[in-house]
Design an enzyme around this catalytic site. Structure first.
Site, mmCIF file in Angstrom:
data_model
loop_
_atom_site.group_PDB
_atom_site.id
_atom_site.type_symbol
_atom_site.label_atom_id
_atom_site.label_comp_id
_atom_site.label_asym_id
_atom_site.label_seq_id
_atom_site.Cartn_x
_atom_site.Cartn_y
_atom_site.Cartn_z
ATOM 1 N N ASP B 429 0.898 5.249 6.294
ATOM 2 C CA ASP B 429 1.532 4.537 5.210
ATOM 3 C C ASP B 429 2.798 3.909 5.780
ATOM 4 O O ASP B 429 3.223 4.239 6.872
ATOM 5 C CB ASP B 429 1.861 5.552 4.111
ATOM 6 C CG ASP B 429 2.429 4.876 2.897
ATOM 7 O OD1 ASP B 429 2.192 3.675 2.744
ATOM 8 O OD2 ASP B 429 3.099 5.552 2.113
ATOM 9 N N LYS B 430 3.384 2.991 5.049
ATOM 10 C CA LYS B 430 4.594 2.380 5.597
ATOM 11 C C LYS B 430 5.861 2.952 4.961
ATOM 12 O O LYS B 430 6.615 3.669 5.591
ATOM 13 C CB LYS B 430 4.569 0.867 5.403
ATOM 14 C CG LYS B 430 5.759 0.192 6.026
ATOM 15 C CD LYS B 430 5.934 -1.220 5.521
ATOM 16 C CE LYS B 430 6.488 -1.286 4.118
ATOM 17 N NZ LYS B 430 7.891 -0.962 4.017
ATOM 18 N N GLY B 772 1.157 -0.502 0.708
ATOM 19 C CA GLY B 772 1.070 -1.160 -0.587
ATOM 20 C C GLY B 772 1.871 -2.449 -0.625
ATOM 21 O O GLY B 772 1.827 -3.191 -1.593
ATOM 22 N N LYS B 878 -6.562 3.923 -0.116
ATOM 23 C CA LYS B 878 -6.180 4.610 1.114
ATOM 24 C C LYS B 878 -7.130 5.776 1.358
ATOM 25 O O LYS B 878 -7.624 5.984 2.469
ATOM 26 C CB LYS B 878 -4.753 5.134 1.003
ATOM 27 C CG LYS B 878 -3.714 4.049 1.146
ATOM 28 C CD LYS B 878 -2.316 4.638 1.049
ATOM 29 C CE LYS B 878 -1.308 3.525 0.899
ATOM 30 N NZ LYS B 878 0.020 4.012 0.576
#
Lengths: 264, 1257
Positions: B429-430, B772, B878
């Site tokens: 994830d970021k 996202g 995800k």
């Protein structure tokens, strides 16, 4: 040091189920120092069969008639409604050949005491327990026991009750406590009572001395030597390879990333 | 000062700031609501402020107590037992235990039941402890306090668990909501409040919720005195984003929507307090309904272990079959032969000569129990125990301790430790994972001039590496002077304008030369301002007022200070104001504006106050701007504008937005700086910065009034066309803009992220970024953390149309397939040569790509790319990607994200910092993998070595099922005598130390290729076990038979053989583990040799028990075997022989086929790593996997790029020098000749491919 001090005599003759007195002659090849152990050896006798091994009651051997649970001894637990002491198949099939030894015409003294483990005599077979109702059944097994002698003194029984691990086994019969000289001729008179014909087993008589490593055993020596030799051989091979084609300690060319062609 | 502002802010109507987007009229939803309510699934009735009604039927709802425990006191025993006996091995042992109380028993019942009870008991104890911890956690949550209305407008603190449906609660800022609440009112007049839903969906941006207009008045405690209302709504369900209901208040019915529902596990932010009524409590809340219990995952190693267990079962059945047939044959012939057994008297049918078939069958069942020692009963429990201990070591690792938060890495479930050593892909994830969700103002470009020339990490590293390379190269040249090198360096620095200062900067750091760059050097003294990482003396400290064209500069700063939705919060030391805003970007802008002298200090409903620096006077003065309109930012507009009028009545439109959007709307005379700005923008983007372009225009009053009426009309429209109208309206005014410049903010990466990604890539891990965020941001971050670099070919997978309807699905699929096919061709055409590929996938395209028929195509392309970035991905997607990738590739996939309580991906490990992932995987994962594999293999070995001796012996007893060992020996084997060393192996073993693991990422490959638990190894260990069992058994038999074993002429019986053989087994298996361990601690020594001593101690105590307990073991050690030298000699002989095969194997392996860790162990042991450091470093470099991803790869690419340029430059320089008259005069001097020679040598070096390879690695 182990030496070939023993001699085996086959006593496998005579007729089935007929008690026979027979004699046999043993030639002593070398000097045998006392004590000389007398063993009988049975082949193909499954004393280690599960049905046989568990067919005993250790508590009965200690407490005699006071111990009632004889379920493990079946089918040799009760005879005519009375408990059997000692119960079980092991005791029932007690070995009953007897031997006597003559050097020339003199009967040699065979010490048949202290042939069982001391702990067995003192703690597992009680002095107050006497044979009772033994070998009274329809089927006759092996030896009879003197009901007047307590179990702790019935050493043949105690030795027999130590079930052997393999189907070929020896049991201690007694000790000759005098030296036997080379070329002595020993005459053995034996009472061939025990039935080994049904299972084509053989009976043997063994006279043996014992060293600190126990009785005569070729295997141990051979095993030690062959293991040692093979170690030396493997070491030699490795050394040769190392000398011819050495791999330096911590050699980086053997690292997997150095096998691959370098990209650049 | 903060007091009054704070109060003012409270009553600020925030909703006025918003024109559209987040809050839409709810009228269109009311119609279906009416129809649905009262229907099944929509039957819930809540009496607000009358919670006592919900204590009894018909409207009885559970209270707010939440339990996540698996068991309670009553259900624990049956359920935990059930769980235990679901394992095949345990079930087998249960059956064995049941059989052991029947006549079929192979052993004494206790000896079968005791280990089972021990093993199952231990596992259940672990379950109980884990559940207890869950219970404590629950209690913690349940006892949180919240203010609840108790009548008469009185609010008191109550614990969460006592809350009932219908209760009115007051939640304050930064508190969690205790249940699903219906928002009644907030501290803002218009009933707006902000919530953070990070725990629910992992999104960090705040979401606005708004109460109904009718309940706005309930904004103080006293107002709830007489408040009564009824809510009819849907039944409890797990859907987080829907809510259907009606509020009946004073005979009026108002429709409710999700924007009135405050969900449990979300947090109140930026709002002083809210009042709400509990609609769903405890187990009915959406968050709880949504949380699925994390499925128990099993690692690859463990799944393979099951197959090994089945193999052992197979072996066991085979030898049982042999035993049964043998037994039947013996029994059949035994009646006449073995008179002493009296088989005809057989009562329990085990040895019935008349019916050998059924006897054989019974013997088969018995044999299955007898040979149970082949199945490692304690394996499962040992693995569980070891993993808990491993997890403790992971949790307690100080190298993974984050001082900032005081947290360590936490293994939440311990059953995946070794899986960490086999990871092949990381899906990351970021936000919050790679980045800290904090923006820093880094660079700006005003009027076409770039400011803030901070050296980026990559540039710095590249210049450093270049320098090292040149130095290394210089060593290989004999007799060259040092001036030659510095000329090379200077030449290099002129080759590329952008790297000039970096190289110089580096020089300065290392050599402190006179040509220092004052811009960089002085900036280092600055104290850091959070969110502001900008160093440029041309702008800082009010220096900008001395620049030319100040008016545009002022306009630039005004855009920064006015075009936002932020509010000033508090003033801290040094007159600096802190800000809060929708996005952290805006906060960064506001802080930057403040630093430049444009302090935004006050916002009222329609005005904004700036404290501006006047360039002419150099004084600060307050200016008030009227906020006329605010055109909100959203994803399709990609821009935001404010329309303000200053004190002079001039109207300005200030606009910021994405570059392409703004450039499209520039006026012809507003493009003065466009070219320069575009160049700067691409530079910023390469550095991974997020960019935004500023523009403005002056609006004439008539034009504004014209537009304003259009806009007002659009705003007042209700219905679907509203959005379009607003869009058109804003389009009307946002045009003919004048470009001012651009800013670049850094989405601040967490500490150590690029380095960590670098190492992971070198270890051969593939990294995918799932985020996202919008595509641009994702790509920026890709650059920032070196996943992407400039020379990578970016393949974009996206849809042309926005939202496809069902009919179009087919076309869309075609489109995607078409794209995929072309990419596939592209990649295969390049075939590893040339530039690396990066795949960038949009969320919508991803949805199509993951559909069943496109999936394979998509994944095959994705797998071929060096890096994959998916943007606009929902949490559900995800999870879907993770699952699909896992299924498709069969690889071990690790997904990492920050959704603290992500419902879809329940986490197994939690890390305070992303960078700890490196150590967690490369050190702990690697270790745990090796430990667990070794441990399982050892278990297999030891049980075979022991179990088979029982079988061999059985052959000698006429297959009667007699066991060689005393029952208690057998009990002790798995429970005590061999179980502890293996735990030390499983917990403490390290093939190489942690720093070596980190330095040689190639070692991680062992796990990925699963070479420590391959079938080859498993079979090898099974063979080793068989060899050991044969050695142990045969040597003992032949040594002890048939002659006497001591000086007294005594002969060995079953017990003696059993004891001696068993002693040999204990020695063998314990010494075997000593051979396996490469990292000894005193604990391992203690446990191994302690286990052997323990056996003698046990034997001694057992043989001293009275004969009624010890039976034939009585005095066996003290009187019989102990004094016999043969007993000890046999032990030694057997030990040596049984370990010989393994010993030879490891010697051959190490000498002729060494593995990487062997060599490294040797290097470490012999100290070559210290003596020969260059070699040690060189091997570290070489061990890195060839990768296109990561910081080092990027530095390499940069170096390649620089060298090419250098080469070109040198060629032209050389030509120009040789042709110049100066050169001809210089030729007369000796030194010049030398220098030219050096240059030629240098150039030749590049042509020499071998050297080049060496230099570039």
């Amino acid at each position: 040091m182990l030496m070939d001090f023993w001699k085996v005599t086959d006593i496998n003759h005579g007729m089935i189920l007929i008690t026979l007195i027979c004699t046999s002659v043993i030639h002593i090849p070398k000097l045998m120092k006392a004590p000389i152990f007398i063993y009988y050896q049975l082949d193909n006798y499954y004393q280690n069969h599960r049905r046989y091994v568990k067919s005993r009651s250790d508590r009965q051997l200690l407490h005699g008639l006071k111990h009632h649970d004889l379920s493990s001894c079946a089918p040799e637990d009760f005879n005519h409604g009375l408990p059997v002491v000692p119960c079980g198949l092991i005791a029932w099939s007690l070995f009953n050949d007897t031997y006597s030894f003559f050097r020339g015409i003199d009967e040699m003294k065979v010490n048949r005491k202290n042939i069982a483990w001391k702990s067995d005599r003192d703690h597992k077979f009680d002095k107050q327990v006497y044979p009772f109702n033994f070998q009274n059944g329809t089927l006759s097994g092996g030896a009879h026991l003197d009901p007047k002698i307590p179990l702790s003194d019935q050493e043949d029984l105690i030795v027999w009750m130590r079930t052997s691990a393999l189907p070929t086994f020896r049991k201690l019969y007694g000790r000759i406590e005098e030296d036997l000289d080379a070329d002595d001729i020993i005459t053995v008179k034996l009472l061939n009572n025990y039935n080994t014909y049904s299972f084509t087993g053989s009976k043997k008589l063994v006279l043996s001395t014992s060293s600190w490593l126990g009785g005569h055993n070729n295997f141990l020596g051979m095993a030690c030597i062959s293991v040692g030799v093979s170690f030396i051989f493997v070491a030699f091979v490795f050394m040769l390879i190392h000398v011819k084609n050495p791999r330096p300690y911590g050699d980086t060319t053997n690292l997997s990333w150095n096998w691959k062609p370098m990209s650049g | 000062m903060s007091g009054p502002t704070g109060r003012r802010k409270q009553k600020l109507k925030w909703s006025k700031l918003y024109t559209f987007s987040c809050l839409r009229p709810t009228t269109d939803e009311s119609a279906p609501t009416e129809r649905l309510l009262g229907q099944p699934g929509f039957s819930r009735v809540v009496f607000c402020n009358e919670s006592q009604l919900h204590k009894s039927k018909p409207h009885k709802y559970p209270n707010n107590y939440v339990s996540t425990t698996k068991y309670n006191l009553i259900t624990f025993l049956p359920r935990a037992l059930f769980e235990q006996f679901r394992r095949v091995a345990n079930l087998y042992f249960l059956l064995a235990a049941i059989l052991s109380v029947t006549p079929l028993a192979a052993f004494n019942p206790v000896s079968v039941i005791a280990p089972l009870v021990f093993v199952v008991g231990l596992s259940m104890l672990k379950e109980a402890i884990e559940d207890w911890h869950r219970f404590l956690q629950d209690r913690n949550v349940n006892s949180r306090r919240v203010k609840v209305h108790v009548g008469n407008g009185l609010f008191v603190q109550k614990s969460w668990e006592s809350l009932l449906v219908g209760d009115i609660v007051k939640v304050s800022k930064n508190e969690y909501f205790p249940g699903d609440l219906l928002l009644l009112s907030s501290s803002y007049e218009d009933g707006l409040c902000y919530v953070e839903t990070m725990n629910l969906d992992g999104e960090t941006n705040l979401k606005a919720k708004r109460s109904l207009e009718t309940t706005l008045g309930l904004d103080e405690d006293a107002a709830f005195c007489k408040f009564k209302a009824t809510v009819r709504c849907e039944d409890p369900n797990p859907s987080l984003y829907t809510f259907v209901g009606n509020l009946d208040l004073e005979k009026e019915s108002y429709p409710l929507s999700p924007s009135q529902l405050l969900l449990r596990d979300s947090k109140l932010r930026n709002t002083e307090f809210v009042y709400g009524v509990v609609i769903f409590s405890g187990p009915d809340t959406k968050a709880i309904r949504n949380s699925t219990r994390s499925p128990s995952k099993r690692s690859r190693v463990e799944r393979k272990m099951d197959r090994v267990i089945y193999l052992l079962f197979g072996m066991m059945v085979l030898i049982s079959l042999i035993s049964a047939v043998g037994s039947a044959l013996y029994t059949k012939s035994g009646n006449s032969k073995m008179w002493y057994l009296r088989l005809h008297d057989d009562t329990d049918n085990l040895f019935n000569p008349e019916d050998p078939m059924s006897s054989g069958l019974l013997q088969f069942v018995r044999a299955l129990v007898l040979y149970g020692y082949l199945i490692p009963i304690s394996l499962y429990v040992s693995i569980e125990l070891v993993k808990v201990l491993q997890a403790m070591l992971i949790n307690k690792d100080l190298a993974m301790y984050d001082e900032a938060t005081g947290k360590t890495v936490e293994a939440r479930t311990s059953n995946l430790n070794e899986e960490l050593g086999q990871v092949e892909m990381i899906l990351s994830d970021k936000t919050g994972t790679l980045t800290c969700n904090q923006m820093e103002f880094r660079k700006c470009s005003i009027e076409g001039i770039s400011y803030g020339g901070e050296v980026t990490e990559v540039d710095l590293a590249a210049s450093r590496r270049m320098n090292i390379d040149v130095e290394r190269y210089r060593y290989s040249l004999d007799g060259s002077d040092s001036t030659g090198r510095s000329i090379e360096m200077f030449d290099l620095s002129t080759a590329d304008g952008s790297t000039e200062k970096d190289v110089l900067g580096f020089h300065q750091g290392s050599e402190d030369t006179k040509t220092g760059n004052s811009r960089i050097s002085s900036s280092q003294k600055e104290t850091a301002v959070k969110g502001f990482n900008f160093r440029d003396n041309r702008l800082m400290d009010k220096m900008w007022i001395y620049r030319s064209n100040v008016s545009d500069m002022i306009m630039f700063f005004r855009v920064m200070a006015l075009c936002h939705t932020g509010i000033p919060v508090e003033e801290n030391r040094g007159n600096k104001i802190m800000y809060e805003a929708e996005s952290p970007e805006e906060v960064a802008f506001l802080i930057a504006a403040q630093e430049f002298g444009f302090k935004f200090c006050q916002r009222t409903q329609s005005t904004m106050v700036l404290q501006e620096l006047d360039p002419s006077s150099g004084l600060e003065m307050k200016r008030e701007y009227k906020l006329l309109n605010l055109l909100e930012f959203n994803s399709s507009r990609k821009r935001m504008s404010v329309i303000v009028s200053n004190e002079d009545g001039e109207i300005f439109l200030l606009c910021k937005g994405a570059d392409d959007v703004i450039f499209d709307r520039l006026a012809d005379n507003g493009r003065t700086y466009q070219q320069a700005t575009v160049m700067h923008l691409s530079m910023y983007a390469e550095d991974g910065l997020r960019t935004m372009v500023f523009a403005y225009k002056k609006v004439g009053l008539p034009e504004y009034e014209n537009w304003s009426s259009v806009f007002r009309k659009a705003k007042a429209t209700i219905g679907p066309e509203r959005e379009e109208l607003l869009e058109n309206a804003s389009e009307m005014i946002e045009k003919e803009l004048l470009l001012l410049g651009a800013v670049a903010v850094e989405d601040k990466l967490q500490k150590g992220v690029p380095e960590c990604i670098d190492k992971l890539a070198q270890a051969g891990l593939k990294i995918w970024l799932l985020t996202g965020d919008k595509k641009e941001t994702a790509v920026n971050i890709g650059f920032a953390c070196s996943l992407l670099r400039h020379d990578m070919k970016q393949l974009h997978l996206c849809l042309r149309k926005e939202s496809p309807s069902n009919q179009q699905m087919k076309d869309v699929k075609e489109e995607i397939l078409c794209q995929l096919q072309s990419y596939n061709q592209l990649i295969t055409a390049e075939d590893g040569e040339g530039d690396p590929f990066a795949l960038v996938v949009d969320g919508k395209a991803l949805e199509v790509s993951l559909s069943y028929d496109v999936r394979n195509q998509f994944l095959s392309v994705a797998m071929k790319c060096d890096v994959v970035i998916c943007c606009r991905v929902s949490p559900k997607q995800k999870a879907l990607i993770t699952r699909t990738v896992k299924e498709h590739s069969g690889k071990t996939v690790l997904a990492i994200g920050d959704g603290a309580n992500d419902a879809v991906m329940a986490s197994d490990f939690s890390l305070p910092q992303f960078r700890f992932l490196e150590r967690l995987l490369i050190v702990h994962g690697h270790w745990c993998y090796k430990r667990i594999s070794k441990m399982i293999l050892y278990f297999v070995y030891k049980n075979i070595a022991f179990g088979l001796t029982l079988f061999y012996y059985n052959i000698f007893t006429g297959f009667s099922g007699q066991d060689l060992y005393d029952d208690w020996y057998m009990v002790m084997f798995n429970v005590l005598l061999t179980s502890l060393p293996v735990i030390s192996l499983g917990v403490l073993e390290q093939n190489v130390s942690s720093d070596v693991c980190l330095k040689f990422p190639a070692l991680y490959q062992e796990g990925q290729r699963n070479i420590c638990f391959s079938w080859k190894r498993i079979i090898g260990w099974i063979l080793n076990g068989i060899l050991a069992s044969i050695a142990v058994f045969t040597i003992n038999i032949y040594v002890l038979f048939p002659s006497a074993f001591d000086k007294e002429g005594n002969l060995a019986d079953i017990e003696h053989i059993g004891t001696i053989t068993y002693t040999c087994v204990i020695w063998t298996v314990n010494c075997q583990i000593a051979l396996m361990i490469s990292h000894f601690t005193w604990i391992s020594h203690f446990l191994i040799w302690g286990s052997i001593l323990c056996w003698y101690f046990f034997l001694y105590s057992y043989n001293n028990l009275p004969p009624s307990y010890s039976k034939n073991v009585f005095h066996i050690f003290t009187e019989q075997t102990g004094p016999a030298p043969l007993y000890w000699i046999a032990t030694l002989l057997v030990l040596v022989v049984s370990l010989l095969p393994y010993f030879t194997h490891i010697v051959i392996r190490r000498s002729f086929f060494p593995m990487d860790d062997h060599i490294i162990q040797e290097m470490k042991y012999s100290g070559t790593d210290v003596r020969d450091t260059p070699m040690w470093l060189r091997e570290q470099e070489k061990s890195k996997q060839l990768t296109q991803v990561g910081y080092s790869a990027r530095v390499d690419a940069k170096i390649r790029h620089l060298k090419e340029q250098l080469h070109r430059k040198r060629k032209s320089f050389y030509l120009s020098v040789t042709n110049s008259p100066v050169y001809k005069t210089m030729m007369r001097r000796d030194t010049a000749e030398e220098r030219v020679n050096l240059m030629i040598n240098f150039r030749n070096a590049w042509k020499n491919p071998k050297r080049k390879a060496g230099l570039l690695v």
